[in-house]
Write a protein that holds these residues in place. Structure first.
Motif, PDB file in Angstrom:
ATOM      1  N   ARG A 121      76.496   9.319  54.671  1.00 49.13           N
ATOM      2  CA  ARG A 121      76.374   8.383  55.780  1.00 49.13           C
ATOM      3  C   ARG A 121      77.700   7.659  55.952  1.00 49.13           C
ATOM      4  O   ARG A 121      78.482   7.538  55.009  1.00 49.13           O
ATOM      5  CB  ARG A 121      75.264   7.355  55.502  1.00 49.13           C
ATOM      6  CG  ARG A 121      73.870   7.956  55.371  1.00 49.13           C
ATOM      7  CD  ARG A 121      73.297   8.310  56.732  1.00 49.13           C
ATOM      8  NE  ARG A 121      71.931   8.798  56.623  1.00 49.13           N
ATOM      9  CZ  ARG A 121      71.592  10.067  56.470  1.00 49.13           C
ATOM     10  NH1 ARG A 121      72.555  10.991  56.421  1.00 49.13           N
ATOM     11  NH2 ARG A 121      70.342  10.456  56.379  1.00 49.13           N
ATOM     12  N   LEU A 122      77.939   7.172  57.145  1.00 50.76           N
ATOM     13  CA  LEU A 122      79.124   6.348  57.367  1.00 50.76           C
ATOM     14  C   LEU A 122      78.947   5.023  56.631  1.00 50.76           C
ATOM     15  O   LEU A 122      77.935   4.331  56.813  1.00 50.76           O
ATOM     16  CB  LEU A 122      79.314   6.096  58.868  1.00 50.76           C
ATOM     17  CG  LEU A 122      79.753   7.295  59.709  1.00 50.76           C
ATOM     18  CD1 LEU A 122      79.760   6.929  61.192  1.00 50.76           C
ATOM     19  CD2 LEU A 122      81.128   7.774  59.285  1.00 50.76           C
TER      20      LEU A 122
ATOM     21  N   ARG B 192      80.562   1.560  65.811  1.00 50.29           N
ATOM     22  CA  ARG B 192      79.276   2.182  66.139  1.00 50.29           C
ATOM     23  C   ARG B 192      79.265   2.515  67.611  1.00 50.29           C
ATOM     24  O   ARG B 192      79.507   1.653  68.454  1.00 50.29           O
ATOM     25  CB  ARG B 192      78.116   1.244  65.801  1.00 50.29           C
ATOM     26  CG  ARG B 192      77.880   1.085  64.317  1.00 50.29           C
ATOM     27  CD  ARG B 192      77.311   2.345  63.727  1.00 50.29           C
ATOM     28  NE  ARG B 192      77.025   2.199  62.300  1.00 50.29           N
ATOM     29  CZ  ARG B 192      76.607   3.183  61.529  1.00 50.29           C
ATOM     30  NH1 ARG B 192      76.450   4.394  62.040  1.00 50.29           N
ATOM     31  NH2 ARG B 192      76.364   2.993  60.254  1.00 50.29           N
ATOM     32  N   GLN B 193      78.983   3.784  67.932  1.00 47.92           N
ATOM     33  CA  GLN B 193      79.026   4.231  69.323  1.00 47.92           C
ATOM     34  C   GLN B 193      77.750   4.964  69.678  1.00 47.92           C
ATOM     35  O   GLN B 193      77.087   5.551  68.820  1.00 47.92           O
ATOM     36  CB  GLN B 193      80.219   5.175  69.550  1.00 47.92           C
ATOM     37  CG  GLN B 193      81.571   4.537  69.292  1.00 47.92           C
ATOM     38  CD  GLN B 193      82.697   5.543  69.445  1.00 47.92           C
ATOM     39  OE1 GLN B 193      82.459   6.732  69.574  1.00 47.92           O
ATOM     40  NE2 GLN B 193      83.919   5.066  69.422  1.00 47.92           N
TER      41      GLN B 193
ATOM     42  N   LEU C 156      73.131  13.981  63.599  1.00 49.70           N
ATOM     43  CA  LEU C 156      74.445  14.357  64.115  1.00 49.70           C
ATOM     44  C   LEU C 156      75.555  13.668  63.328  1.00 49.70           C
ATOM     45  O   LEU C 156      76.581  14.279  63.004  1.00 49.70           O
ATOM     46  CB  LEU C 156      74.541  13.994  65.598  1.00 49.70           C
ATOM     47  CG  LEU C 156      75.845  14.364  66.295  1.00 49.70           C
ATOM     48  CD1 LEU C 156      76.100  15.865  66.208  1.00 49.70           C
ATOM     49  CD2 LEU C 156      75.825  13.907  67.749  1.00 49.70           C
ATOM     50  N   GLU C 157      75.338  12.409  63.000  1.00 46.61           N
ATOM     51  CA  GLU C 157      76.329  11.677  62.199  1.00 46.61           C
ATOM     52  C   GLU C 157      76.520  12.343  60.844  1.00 46.61           C
ATOM     53  O   GLU C 157      77.653  12.543  60.379  1.00 46.61           O
ATOM     54  CB  GLU C 157      75.866  10.228  62.020  1.00 46.61           C
ATOM     55  CG  GLU C 157      76.759   9.386  61.134  1.00 46.61           C
ATOM     56  CD  GLU C 157      76.159   8.014  60.876  1.00 46.61           C
ATOM     57  OE1 GLU C 157      75.845   7.706  59.720  1.00 46.61           O
ATOM     58  OE2 GLU C 157      76.004   7.250  61.860  1.00 46.61           O
ATOM     59  N   GLU C 158      75.405  12.713  60.205  1.00 49.85           N
ATOM     60  CA  GLU C 158      75.493  13.364  58.898  1.00 49.85           C
ATOM     61  C   GLU C 158      76.150  14.735  59.004  1.00 49.85           C
ATOM     62  O   GLU C 158      76.969  15.121  58.159  1.00 49.85           O
ATOM     63  CB  GLU C 158      74.091  13.504  58.288  1.00 49.85           C
ATOM     64  CG  GLU C 158      74.117  14.131  56.906  1.00 49.85           C
ATOM     65  CD  GLU C 158      72.718  14.376  56.356  1.00 49.85           C
ATOM     66  OE1 GLU C 158      72.622  14.993  55.288  1.00 49.85           O
ATOM     67  OE2 GLU C 158      71.739  13.969  57.004  1.00 49.85           O
TER      68      GLU C 158
ATOM     69  N   LEU D 218      87.594  13.763  62.005  1.00 53.59           N
ATOM     70  CA  LEU D 218      86.388  13.295  62.697  1.00 53.59           C
ATOM     71  C   LEU D 218      85.788  12.085  61.996  1.00 53.59           C
ATOM     72  O   LEU D 218      85.284  11.154  62.642  1.00 53.59           O
ATOM     73  CB  LEU D 218      85.345  14.426  62.753  1.00 53.59           C
ATOM     74  CG  LEU D 218      85.606  15.559  63.742  1.00 53.59           C
ATOM     75  CD1 LEU D 218      84.610  16.694  63.519  1.00 53.59           C
ATOM     76  CD2 LEU D 218      85.506  15.067  65.179  1.00 53.59           C
ATOM     77  N   TYR D 219      85.834  12.095  60.673  1.00 55.32           N
ATOM     78  CA  TYR D 219      85.315  10.963  59.892  1.00 55.32           C
ATOM     79  C   TYR D 219      86.148   9.708  60.141  1.00 55.32           C
ATOM     80  O   TYR D 219      85.606   8.623  60.392  1.00 55.32           O
ATOM     81  CB  TYR D 219      85.323  11.344  58.411  1.00 55.32           C
ATOM     82  CG  TYR D 219      85.156  10.178  57.466  1.00 55.32           C
ATOM     83  CD1 TYR D 219      83.959   9.477  57.385  1.00 55.32           C
ATOM     84  CD2 TYR D 219      86.207   9.769  56.645  1.00 55.32           C
ATOM     85  CE1 TYR D 219      83.809   8.405  56.518  1.00 55.32           C
ATOM     86  CE2 TYR D 219      86.064   8.713  55.774  1.00 55.32           C
ATOM     87  CZ  TYR D 219      84.867   8.022  55.713  1.00 55.32           C
ATOM     88  OH  TYR D 219      84.723   6.964  54.855  1.00 55.32           O
ATOM     89  N   LEU D 220      87.474   9.839  60.105  1.00 56.92           N
ATOM     90  CA  LEU D 220      88.341   8.672  60.284  1.00 56.92           C
ATOM     91  C   LEU D 220      88.260   8.116  61.698  1.00 56.92           C
ATOM     92  O   LEU D 220      88.491   6.920  61.917  1.00 56.92           O
ATOM     93  CB  LEU D 220      89.781   9.045  59.943  1.00 56.92           C
ATOM     94  CG  LEU D 220      90.056   9.366  58.468  1.00 56.92           C
ATOM     95  CD1 LEU D 220      91.474   9.865  58.273  1.00 56.92           C
ATOM     96  CD2 LEU D 220      89.794   8.150  57.582  1.00 56.92           C
ATOM     97  N   MET D 221      87.912   8.965  62.679  1.00 57.69           N
ATOM     98  CA  MET D 221      87.781   8.483  64.064  1.00 57.69           C
ATOM     99  C   MET D 221      86.727   7.384  64.181  1.00 57.69           C
ATOM    100  O   MET D 221      86.813   6.529  65.071  1.00 57.69           O
ATOM    101  CB  MET D 221      87.397   9.637  64.992  1.00 57.69           C
ATOM    102  CG  MET D 221      88.538  10.543  65.381  1.00 57.69           C
ATOM    103  SD  MET D 221      87.947  11.777  66.565  1.00 57.69           S
ATOM    104  CE  MET D 221      89.362  12.854  66.658  1.00 57.69           C
ATOM    105  N   ASN D 222      85.739   7.411  63.297  1.00 57.44           N
ATOM    106  CA  ASN D 222      84.684   6.393  63.352  1.00 57.44           C
ATOM    107  C   ASN D 222      85.209   5.007  62.994  1.00 57.44           C
ATOM    108  O   ASN D 222      84.512   4.011  63.212  1.00 57.44           O
ATOM    109  CB  ASN D 222      83.540   6.770  62.408  1.00 57.44           C
ATOM    110  CG  ASN D 222      82.827   8.027  62.825  1.00 57.44           C
ATOM    111  OD1 ASN D 222      82.147   8.055  63.841  1.00 57.44           O
ATOM    112  ND2 ASN D 222      82.982   9.093  62.058  1.00 57.44           N
TER     113      ASN D 222
END
Length: 714
Positions: A599-600, A608-609, A570-572, A275-279
């Motif tokens: 944080r990202l 960024r979405q 939600l990001e965190e 999920l992290y790498l999808m960003n």
């Protein structure tokens, strides 16, 4: 001649304890030379450890004898002696320091288990002399020939950092720990990473950076590590910041096989990394492909025990908010089983609601009908509420949901009727002036309502549709009979409903309004109820058109979305999938006070979405109903705080209340209802508005130009 017999004096508890310690000391120091296996000493040490485990601090008197036993060449005896040392060292540090020499000797033992055990024991003791003595020993053992000792030494660096961070930062221990990342043994590398991550979590001065080459090497050794080692490496990968979209995609593909691991911790940690790498992946098709890979492991976790199921379900709630396509076609796997614990059932119900759409609504409603007839009252309530929320969420299915609710109301089961009343109120708020034919069914079940929320919901319906309910004033009078004994929630609803009745049908409500306003201003101690009554009284006394616009004005449509997390939270949370924070769905620092917020990190590849909406329904989050809970309060309550509205109003409230009291006391003296019931308010002159019960339902405004008594509440 008879002689009196006196029993011997009983020994005090202190003497008994001293005797026990002396007895254990004697056993510890006994043992002949023939006892080559030290059986007697082992039995005595087991008794001592048993007493120590039961918090018997008298065993501390045996400290010198235990230190004497540490030199015995038996691993079993050493384990028990070291356990005693760790337990009592901080109570008697002056005696404990005598054990340092024995520990240092054990660190030179040819047996790697003894070396590692001695080092671990020494690093556990939070005494200054032990901490200082551990540093040079750890430096030496970080280069030990045995990987088990090196692994233990790596963890000891993190332990020393916990004891004295400045001493560790001033030494070269962290550099030596970094060197272990190039070790040939995967377990040692994983342990060094875990230690560095722990130090990084506690330090503001240390920055953990991992480039693509290091990340690639870490992924390469994943299959050779134990379950714990794989978890440590995957945790560390969260510190890698991809600089190119291709790097993130390649790394995600390489760790994807871990999703099929048998250990749930490895699976959830792998899901977090993906999920992290999808960003950092730009291609939507590749993201969709990765999302499809995340669904099977989450579904597989549901075959494990209820605790793991619950953890997987809570994380699924979080993942669905960020990546709705992950479980889009898997709604059936979340249908409840008869033997599921209630906490699993309720969480599955939330997921069913989130995944419901026009295509599967028939299947979902059939399932919810079954849930609404179960034995567990709490679960039945949640199921009924879910049906009502689906009517709000999926507009084409609203009629179908309402029919099911009416079918459940016909069962006459009290708690079902009450929940149905609450959700039907919410349906009316979503679809005003529709489905009014069901009001009659609700009115037939008034006697079943005894809970505050259900009463408030029914009162709201009566007030909102007073012009369409033939005997609305009679129904309200029945509720008003017990006005003083009702909870504040119901009193607020009754006050507003009475004003709505008067605005829509003045001749029917003119007897009720002054009574209710008098009760709410003079006979209540609740400031929110009192303030609202003052506001309504002032409004009705000055401008009826304004009162109608405010009280009966069009309200914003509500939505049935769950309590969605804000984008930052939600990001965190997505960066902490699999941790305790995701069970509570709260920010990490709320659950773990000293945790470092994640944080990202900025990167050229970062995408960024906008946070997607799983159901496609847009709406103001503050106007949404809470997820299958006690949400959907009428305008009487603030949905953010759960408190009655008006509680947050500022300004010089005390002065305003005093001025208003003075104004209304004068008004009350002049305010009366004629026996014929043809007037309300004022003193009979043209400055008031007059209602004739025989005339059409028309509201007459005060004469223009007539001075009023001042805007006290502005």
């Amino acid at each position: 001649m008879f002689m009196a017999y006196l029993p011997p004096p009983t020994s005090s508890p202190f003497i008994g304890i001293q005797g026990k310690v002396a007895e254990l000391r004697q056993e510890l120091n006994s043992g002949s030379k023939k006892d080559k296996n030290f059986t007697t000493k082992k039995i005595a040490l087991k008794k001592i450890v048993a007493n120590m485990t039961m918090s018997n601090n008298d065993m501390v008197a045996l400290f010198p004898d235990i230190i004497g036993c540490m030199a015995i060449p038996s691993l079993e005896i050493k384990k028990m002696c070291f356990l005693f040392l760790v337990n009592y060292a901080r109570m008697r540090p002056e005696i404990a320091v005598k054990a340092i020499q024995a520990l240092e000797q054990d660190m030179g033992d040819p047996n790697p288990l003894v070396r590692a055990l001695a080092l671990r024991t020494m690093s556990y003791i939070h005494v200054r002399e032990f901490v200082e003595a551990t540093v040079p020993v750890v430096k030496h053992l970080l280069r030990d020939a045995d990987p088990y000792v090196r692994k233990t030494a790596a963890f000891c660096v993190a332990k020393l950092y916990d004891h004295d961070r400045h001493m560790v930062e001033g030494s070269d221990l962290i550099d030596k720990l970094n060197n272990l990342l190039r070790d040939d043994n995967p377990t040692v590398v994983a342990s060094a990473l875990a230690s560095l991550m722990d130090i990084w979590e506690r330090s503001d001065a240390i920055k953990l950076t991992i480039d693509y080459n290091n990340a690639s090497k870490m992924v390469a050794i994943l299959p050779d590590c134990s379950e714990w080692g794989q978890t440590y490496i995957l945790e560390a990968l969260m510190s890698y910041v991809p600089q190119e979209s291709g790097e993130a995609l390649l790394l995600a593909e390489r760790i994807a096989p871990r999703l099929s691991h048998s250990n749930s911790a490895v699976v959830l940690t792998c899901i977090r990394v993906v999920l992290y790498l999808m960003n950092y992946i730009a291609d939507p098709k590749q993201i969709s492909a990765l999302c499809r890979k995340l669904s099977p492991p989450l579904v597989t976790l549901l075959a494990k025990g209820p605790e793991v199921q619950y953890l997987a379900l809570r994380n699924a709630l979080l993942i669905l908010q960020r990546r709705p396509e992950v479980l889009r076609n898997d709604i059936r796997v979340f249908f409840c089983k008869y033997n599921d614990p209630i906490y699993v059932k309720v969480t599955k119900l939330e997921l069913i609601f989130m995944l419901a759409n026009e295509k599967n609504i028939d299947e979902v409603l059939t399932e919810l009908r079954e849930y609404a007839t179960e034995i567990d009252v709490h679960f039945v309530r949640k199921a009924v509420r879910a049906i009502g929320k689906l009517a709000i969420k999926i507009e084409p299915a609203a009629k179908q949901c309402i029919n099911l609710l009416l079918e459940l109301v016909a069962t006459k089961v009290t708690y079902i009727v009450q929940e149905a009343t609450v959700v039907i109120r919410n349906i009316f708020r979503k679809y005003p002036n529709q489905y009014e034919s069901i009001i009659g069914t609700l009115c037939e079940n008034l006697d079943s309502l005894d809970e505050p929320e259900a009463k408030a919901a029914m009162v709201w319906v009566i007030g909102q549709y007073a012009s369409r309910i033939e005997n609305s004033e009679t129904l309200l009078e029945d509720f008003l009979f017990s006005f003083a004994e009702e909870p504040v929630e119901v009193q607020l609803a009754l006050l507003t409903a009475t004003v709505k009745l008067f605005i829509q049908r003045p001749t029917k409500g003119q007897d009720l309004v002054p009574r209710v306003l008098k009760w709410a201003t003079e006979e209540t101690d609740n400031p929110d109820l009192r303030d609202r009554a003052y506001m309504y009284w002032r409004l009705l006394s000055t401008d009826m058109e304004a009162a109608k616009r405010i009280v009966m004005g069009e309200k914003p449509a509500i939505t049935a979305e769950s309590e969605r997390l804000d984008p930052v939270t939600l990001e965190e949370m997505c960066l902490n999938v699999g941790t305790l924070a995701t069970v509570y769905l709260k920010p990490v620092q709320t659950v773990f006070r000293n945790a470092r917020p994640r944080r990202l990190q900025e990167s050229p590849a970062l995408q960024r979405q906008e946070i997607p909406n799983p159901s496609g329904i847009m709406g103001d989050a503050n106007k949404s109903l809470s997820q299958l809970g006690m949400g959907g309060q009428p305008a009487d309550f603030d949905p953010r705080t759960g408190a009655p509205r008006g509680a947050e109003e500022g300004g010089n409230l005390a002065q305003a209340v005093n001025d208003t009291d003075e104004y209304f006391s004068s008004q009350m003296r002049g305010m009366h209802i004629q026996e014929q019931g043809d007037s309300f308010g004022g003193n009979g002159n043209d400055s008031g508005y007059v209602v004739n019960q025989y005339a059409p339902q028309t509201v007459y405004q005060p004469a223009q130009g007539v001075a009023n008594n001042g805007d006290l509440l502005l």
